[in-house]
Design a protein around this motif. Structure first.
Motif, PDB file in Angstrom:
ATOM      1  N   GLU A  85       0.876  -1.165  -0.026  1.00 57.01           N
ATOM      2  CA  GLU A  85       0.012  -0.036   0.020  1.00 57.01           C
ATOM      3  C   GLU A  85       0.982   1.251  -0.105  1.00 57.01           C
ATOM      4  OE1 GLU A  85      -4.157   1.732   2.040  1.00 57.01           O
ATOM      5  OE2 GLU A  85      -3.323  -0.148   2.887  1.00 57.01           O
ATOM      6  N   GLY A  86       0.678   2.203  -0.879  1.00 57.48           N
ATOM      7  CA  GLY A  86       1.324   3.328  -0.992  1.00 57.48           C
ATOM      8  C   GLY A  86       2.724   3.315  -1.773  1.00 57.48           C
ATOM      9  N   THR A  87       2.888   2.193  -2.646  1.00 56.62           N
ATOM     10  CA  THR A  87       3.943   2.165  -3.524  1.00 56.62           C
ATOM     11  C   THR A  87       3.746   1.650  -4.961  1.00 56.62           C
ATOM     12  OG1 THR A  87       4.391  -0.262  -2.753  1.00 56.62           O
ATOM     13  CG2 THR A  87       5.330   1.622  -1.565  1.00 56.62           C
ATOM     14  N   ILE A  88       4.846   1.947  -5.753  1.00 56.50           N
ATOM     15  CA  ILE A  88       4.947   1.332  -6.983  1.00 56.50           C
ATOM     16  C   ILE A  88       6.093   0.331  -7.057  1.00 56.50           C
ATOM     17  CG2 ILE A  88       5.240   1.750  -9.495  1.00 56.50           C
ATOM     18  CD1 ILE A  88       4.294   4.753  -8.896  1.00 56.50           C
ATOM     19  N   SER A  93       9.367   1.920  -5.194  1.00 59.64           N
ATOM     20  CA  SER A  93       9.393   3.373  -4.488  1.00 59.64           C
ATOM     21  C   SER A  93       9.131   3.556  -2.857  1.00 59.64           C
ATOM     22  CB  SER A  93       7.983   4.084  -5.414  1.00 59.64           C
ATOM     23  OG  SER A  93       6.721   3.694  -4.721  1.00 59.64           O
ATOM     24  N   LEU A  94       9.511   4.458  -2.267  1.00 58.82           N
ATOM     25  CA  LEU A  94       9.327   4.741  -1.092  1.00 58.82           C
ATOM     26  C   LEU A  94       7.628   5.240  -0.807  1.00 58.82           C
ATOM     27  CD1 LEU A  94      12.516   6.797  -0.049  1.00 58.82           C
ATOM     28  CD2 LEU A  94      11.964   4.378   0.279  1.00 58.82           C
ATOM     29  N   ASP A  95       6.966   5.024   0.353  1.00 58.97           N
ATOM     30  CA  ASP A  95       5.659   5.322   0.600  1.00 58.97           C
ATOM     31  C   ASP A  95       5.540   6.921   0.617  1.00 58.97           C
ATOM     32  OD1 ASP A  95       3.250   6.051   1.484  1.00 58.97           O
ATOM     33  OD2 ASP A  95       3.253   4.388   2.948  1.00 58.97           O
ATOM     34  N   LEU A  96       6.589   7.434   1.044  1.00 60.21           N
ATOM     35  CA  LEU A  96       6.838   9.252   1.307  1.00 60.21           C
ATOM     36  C   LEU A  96       6.981   9.674   0.017  1.00 60.21           C
ATOM     37  CD1 LEU A  96       8.509   9.521   4.609  1.00 60.21           C
ATOM     38  CD2 LEU A  96       6.048   9.717   4.242  1.00 60.21           C
ATOM     39  N   ALA A  97       7.351   8.927  -1.093  1.00 51.73           N
ATOM     40  CA  ALA A  97       7.649   9.665  -2.197  1.00 51.73           C
ATOM     41  C   ALA A  97       6.698   8.952  -3.578  1.00 51.73           C
ATOM     42  CB  ALA A  97       9.230   9.254  -2.739  1.00 51.73           C
ATOM     43  N   THR A 152       3.278   8.420  -9.627  1.00 51.64           N
ATOM     44  CA  THR A 152       4.689   8.387  -9.612  1.00 51.64           C
ATOM     45  C   THR A 152       5.177   7.957  -8.388  1.00 51.64           C
ATOM     46  OG1 THR A 152       6.350  10.063 -10.028  1.00 51.64           O
ATOM     47  CG2 THR A 152       4.587  10.825  -8.852  1.00 51.64           C
ATOM     48  N   GLY A 153       6.269   7.481  -8.197  1.00 53.13           N
ATOM     49  CA  GLY A 153       7.143   6.969  -7.286  1.00 53.13           C
ATOM     50  C   GLY A 153       8.453   6.935  -7.519  1.00 53.13           C
ATOM     51  N   THR A 154       9.148   7.066  -6.225  1.00 53.68           N
ATOM     52  CA  THR A 154      10.630   7.381  -6.326  1.00 53.68           C
ATOM     53  C   THR A 154      11.291   6.396  -5.104  1.00 53.68           C
ATOM     54  OG1 THR A 154      10.731   9.335  -7.477  1.00 53.68           O
ATOM     55  CG2 THR A 154      12.679   8.878  -6.660  1.00 53.68           C
ATOM     56  N   ASN A 155      12.307   5.878  -5.298  1.00 49.05           N
ATOM     57  CA  ASN A 155      13.090   5.178  -4.408  1.00 49.05           C
ATOM     58  C   ASN A 155      14.143   5.923  -3.876  1.00 49.05           C
ATOM     59  OD1 ASN A 155      15.281   4.632  -6.091  1.00 49.05           O
ATOM     60  ND2 ASN A 155      14.855   2.309  -6.357  1.00 49.05           N
ATOM     61  N   SER A 156      14.957   5.343  -2.786  1.00 48.16           N
ATOM     62  CA  SER A 156      16.044   6.119  -2.158  1.00 48.16           C
ATOM     63  C   SER A 156      17.071   6.009  -3.038  1.00 48.16           C
ATOM     64  CB  SER A 156      16.298   5.387  -0.855  1.00 48.16           C
ATOM     65  OG  SER A 156      16.754   4.068  -1.048  1.00 48.16           O
ATOM     66  N   ALA A 159      -2.018   5.705 -22.299  1.00 46.76           N
ATOM     67  CA  ALA A 159      -0.976   5.943 -21.335  1.00 46.76           C
ATOM     68  C   ALA A 159       0.479   6.048 -21.861  1.00 46.76           C
ATOM     69  CB  ALA A 159      -1.211   4.695 -20.706  1.00 46.76           C
ATOM     70  N   ILE A 160       1.035   6.565 -20.694  1.00 45.91           N
ATOM     71  CA  ILE A 160       2.419   6.982 -21.078  1.00 45.91           C
ATOM     72  C   ILE A 160       3.287   6.244 -19.886  1.00 45.91           C
ATOM     73  CG2 ILE A 160       4.170   8.743 -21.361  1.00 45.91           C
ATOM     74  CD1 ILE A 160       1.907  10.520 -22.328  1.00 45.91           C
ATOM     75  N   GLY A 161       4.567   5.732 -20.066  1.00 39.90           N
ATOM     76  CA  GLY A 161       5.033   5.355 -18.913  1.00 39.90           C
ATOM     77  C   GLY A 161       6.328   5.972 -19.224  1.00 39.90           C
ATOM     78  N   THR A 162       7.053   6.152 -17.894  1.00 42.01           N
ATOM     79  CA  THR A 162       8.454   6.715 -17.706  1.00 42.01           C
ATOM     80  C   THR A 162       9.238   6.115 -16.851  1.00 42.01           C
ATOM     81  OG1 THR A 162       7.404   8.884 -18.352  1.00 42.01           O
ATOM     82  CG2 THR A 162       9.786   8.996 -17.450  1.00 42.01           C
ATOM     83  N   TYR A 163      10.507   5.840 -16.881  1.00 41.85           N
ATOM     84  CA  TYR A 163      11.426   5.440 -15.917  1.00 41.85           C
ATOM     85  C   TYR A 163      12.633   6.440 -15.647  1.00 41.85           C
ATOM     86  CZ  TYR A 163      15.123   2.835 -13.621  1.00 41.85           C
ATOM     87  OH  TYR A 163      16.071   2.516 -12.770  1.00 41.85           O
ATOM     88  N   THR A 164      12.944   6.828 -14.954  1.00 42.25           N
ATOM     89  CA  THR A 164      13.951   7.563 -14.907  1.00 42.25           C
ATOM     90  C   THR A 164      15.044   7.460 -13.731  1.00 42.25           C
ATOM     91  OG1 THR A 164      12.354   9.392 -15.179  1.00 42.25           O
ATOM     92  CG2 THR A 164      14.462  10.229 -14.252  1.00 42.25           C
ATOM     93  N   GLU A 165      16.255   7.543 -13.974  1.00 49.21           N
ATOM     94  CA  GLU A 165      17.377   7.331 -13.145  1.00 49.21           C
ATOM     95  C   GLU A 165      18.262   8.599 -12.789  1.00 49.21           C
ATOM     96  OE1 GLU A 165      19.906   4.260 -14.701  1.00 49.21           O
ATOM     97  OE2 GLU A 165      18.548   2.689 -14.103  1.00 49.21           O
ATOM     98  N   VAL A 166      17.953   9.314 -11.763  1.00 52.09           N
ATOM     99  CA  VAL A 166      18.373  10.945 -11.583  1.00 52.09           C
ATOM    100  C   VAL A 166      19.671  10.647 -11.274  1.00 52.09           C
ATOM    101  CG1 VAL A 166      17.994  12.793 -10.230  1.00 52.09           C
ATOM    102  CG2 VAL A 166      16.042  11.503 -10.922  1.00 52.09           C
ATOM    103  N   ASP A 167      20.567  11.573 -12.068  1.00 50.35           N
ATOM    104  CA  ASP A 167      22.038  11.708 -11.760  1.00 50.35           C
ATOM    105  C   ASP A 167      22.280  13.202 -11.061  1.00 50.35           C
ATOM    106  OD1 ASP A 167      24.463  12.105 -11.731  1.00 50.35           O
ATOM    107  OD2 ASP A 167      24.979  11.603 -13.812  1.00 50.35           O
TER     108      ASP A 167
END
Length: 146
Positions: free
Chosen positions: A12-15, A26-30, A43-47, A74-82
């Protein structure tokens, strides 16, 4: 094991999904789902600053929504932030990247005014032409009205 090909289920609260065989959760808070007049944004981001995002245009409740082909909804996106180069477009993979990406889909299995749950998979491409396979994806998120 992350590479065993088995399914992953979002708490619950994640992707969560497997990206080229490695589980990203993903983190629940993000993690957020926003309902707007245009559609639903998830949208969801991990640590490790890896983000999974899905946008569904004109959501009509429980249904499958294609990414690609004549009926793209639908549109899907995966991002690895540098953090050293946050505007590098080679760190963003988007689907659909061709009209033939018919194996890309979002399946909404439960939706209310306050909650959305479902599964997804897609192949995404970045500016450099590399492809990421996002498989066994799922989400289970509270909806924020906009």
């Amino acid at each position: 094991s992350d590479s065993d090909g088995g399914s992953v289920n979002a708490g619950e609260g994640t992707i969560t999904a497997k990206v080229d065989g490695t589980t990203v959760t993903s983190l629940d808070l993000a993690t957020f789902a926003y309902q707007t007049s245009v559609g639903l944004q998830i949208t969801g981001t991990n640590s490790a600053a890896k983000n999974l995002a899905i946008q569904i245009l004109g959501i009509e409740g429980v249904s499958k929504y294609d990414m690609g082909g004549d009926n793209t909804r639908a549109i899907g996106t995966y991002t690895e932030v540098d953090l050293n180069d946050p505007q590098n477009l080679n760190n963003i993979w988007m689907a659909p990247y061709s009209e033939n990406a018919l194996d890309c889909v979002v399946d909404i299995t439960e939706v209310t005014d306050t909650h959305v749950k479902g599964t997804f998979s897609f192949k995404a491409q970045n500016e450099a032409g590399t492809v990421k396979n996002v498989t066994n994806g799922s989400f289970n998120i509270k909806i924020t009205q906009m």
